[in-house]
Design an enzyme around this catalytic site. Structure first.
Site, mmCIF file in Angstrom:
data_model
loop_
_atom_site.group_PDB
_atom_site.id
_atom_site.type_symbol
_atom_site.label_atom_id
_atom_site.label_comp_id
_atom_site.label_asym_id
_atom_site.label_seq_id
_atom_site.Cartn_x
_atom_site.Cartn_y
_atom_site.Cartn_z
ATOM 1 C CB SER A 183 -0.936 0.000 1.208
ATOM 2 O OG SER A 183 -0.210 -0.155 2.413
ATOM 3 C CG HIS A 211 -3.522 -0.571 -2.339
ATOM 4 N ND1 HIS A 211 -3.959 0.743 -2.326
ATOM 5 C CD2 HIS A 211 -3.441 -0.963 -1.045
ATOM 6 C CE1 HIS A 211 -4.107 1.125 -1.069
ATOM 7 N NE2 HIS A 211 -3.809 0.120 -0.277
ATOM 8 C CE LYS A 241 -7.314 0.908 0.359
ATOM 9 N NZ LYS A 241 -7.930 0.627 1.633
HETATM 10 C C1 LIG Z 1 -3.373 -3.315 1.937
HETATM 11 C C2 LIG Z 1 -4.554 -2.823 2.711
HETATM 12 N N1 LIG Z 1 -5.330 -3.708 3.346
HETATM 13 C C3 LIG Z 1 -6.401 -3.339 4.049
HETATM 14 C C4 LIG Z 1 -6.746 -2.012 4.163
HETATM 15 C C5 LIG Z 1 -7.915 -1.647 5.004
HETATM 16 O O1 LIG Z 1 -9.041 -1.559 4.210
HETATM 17 P P1 LIG Z 1 -10.284 -0.674 4.703
HETATM 18 O O2 LIG Z 1 -9.923 0.738 4.430
HETATM 19 O O3 LIG Z 1 -11.421 -1.167 3.890
HETATM 20 O O4 LIG Z 1 -10.450 -0.965 6.147
HETATM 21 C C6 LIG Z 1 -5.982 -1.044 3.500
HETATM 22 C C7 LIG Z 1 -6.276 0.395 3.526
HETATM 23 O O5 LIG Z 1 -7.075 0.979 4.057
HETATM 24 C C8 LIG Z 1 -4.861 -1.462 2.771
HETATM 25 O O6 LIG Z 1 -4.066 -0.554 2.186
#
Ligand SMILES: Cc1ncc(COP(=O)(O)O)c(C=O)c1O
Length: 383
Positions: A183, A211, A241
């Site tokens: 990310s 992502h 995303k």
């Molecule tokens: C790789 C990754 N996994 C999980 C999440 C968490 O997802 P959410 O925003 O839906 O809680 C994010 C970013 O927010 C992320 O960048």
């Protein structure tokens, strides 16, 4: 008189402020998928994860609004009580087909997904090996599970192999967890090699492709599709995303999904996602399936930028510009903001100490002129 909790919080905040690590919310009106308004100024965003600008796509908004009309504003209860609106089943079938799995489970968010999935399949006596740069929610899920948790060096297969050789034997079950697209760095995990190591060591593989979906691989099918030989046991991702909305999913075999729906605490003991979010995700998946040119946009734009600045070629929509210290990253972001660009500084603990950065996110809607403008503003500001 100040009570001790308030004094504790104030002192902590002071310490963070001194190290440029205090965070502040800034009211931001996202005007469309590209432009935001902050403090009365319009800024061109290079910080939103809305890679396909679908948060404001007419079909996605219309689907969400129609679902609000039909199902109401909220799910009403946990999905296991009365919150299982038909749109969830439709979305889960769609996601399972996309990922080539038997079944899927939709969660309230990506954070909730990893915090629930990992403790469902792992526990004391088990071993979790996670890439050191894996997202915070993978670490939260791992810690909650009670398993032994070890980090392997970022994308370092020799280190992973060495840790498996040293630790796997003593553990009952083993899970390897990694982001598909990292990310904050934008690089991909070498999922073919990770998967081979997992199989050779009787370990399961969880890939968080928040992502990747909608951006990388044929048709935007995600990081797993870049490595078609990889076997991913738990294929997780989010709607927050490229899909432009909110919510998350995991795809796996039918028994694994049934177990998750029966036991994952962040699924069982929480209200279902508002059905409108699921309807929006379905509409976003339709747009992605119908418009390959749109899907190709974020990576093409990121590459225009990395080629022009002689940076390592982008492999996703995310391009880090390393700065180093947090105060310097904040100062650079501020200069860019004065020039009309939103490029938020990312600081520890989101990234390791000494690696504060601008994390640029390119979207399909950025024009060549937008990207060239950002380049001119950045050149000279960063090492
Ligand atoms: C790789 C990754 N996994 C999980 C999440 C968490 O997802 P959410 O925003 O839906 O809680 C994010 C970013 O927010 C992320 O960048």
């Amino acid at each position: 008189m100040t009570d001790s909790l308030t004094a504790f919080a104030a002192e902590k905040l002071d310490q963070l402020e001194t190290r440029s690590l205090r965070r502040r919310l800034v009211p931001t009106d996202r005007l469309d998928g590209l432009w935001v308004e902050r403090g009365g100024r319009r800024l061109l965003s290079f910080s939103c994860n809305d890679y396909l600008n679908l948060s404001h796509h007419p079909a996605v908004k219309a689907a969400a609004m129609a679902a609000v009309e039909r199902y109401g504003a909220g799910a009403g209860a946990s999905r296991l009580v009365t919150g299982d609106h038909p749109v969830f089943g439709e979305l889960e079938a769609r996601l399972a087909a996309l990922k080539g799995k038997q079944a899927a489970c939709v969660f309230g968010s990506g954070y909730l997904a990893n915090a629930g999935i990992i403790p469902t399949v792992m526990g004391p006596g088990d071993l979790i090996l996670a890439d050191e740069l894996a997202h915070a929610c993978i670490w939260s899920g791992a810690q909650l599970s009670g398993a032994t948790v070890l980090a392997f060096r970022h994308n370092d297969m020799a280190d992973l192999a060495q840790k498996l050789a040293a630790q796997r034997g003593a553990a009952a079950r083993c899970l390897i967890a990694t982001d598909g697209v990292f990310s904050m760095d934008g690089d991909l995990a070498p999922l073919d090699a990770v998967s081979s190591l997992a199989r050779a060591n009787d370990a399961w593989l969880l890939v968080d492709d928040a992502h990747g979906l909608g951006v990388v691989g044929p048709g935007g099918a995600g990081a797993g599709s870049v490595y078609p030989t990889a076997h991913i046991d738990l294929s997780m991702g989010t709607f927050s995303k490229a899909l432009g909305g909110y919510g998350a999913y995991v795809c796996a075999s039918a028994p694994v999904i049934d177990l998750i729906k029966t036991r994952a605490r962040t699924f069982v003991y929480t209200t279902g996602l508002p059905p409108a979010n699921a309807a929006a995700a379905l509409a976003a998946l339709d747009v992605i399936a119908d418009d390959p040119d749109l899907v190709a946009g974020p990576l093409a734009n990121a590459r225009r930028f990395t080629r022009a600045l002689n940076l390592p070629e982008a492999t996703s929509a995310v391009v880090p510009i390393m700065i180093g210290e947090a105060d310097r990253a904040l100062a650079v972001a501020q200069v860019l903001e004065s020039a009309g660009f939103l490029a938020v500084a990312i600081r520890p603990p989101t990234v390791p100490a000494g690696t504060a950065r601008l994390r640029l996110a390119f979207t399909a809607g950025h024009t060549a002129r937008d990207i060239d403008g950002l380049m001119s503003a950045i050149v000279g500001l960063v090492p």
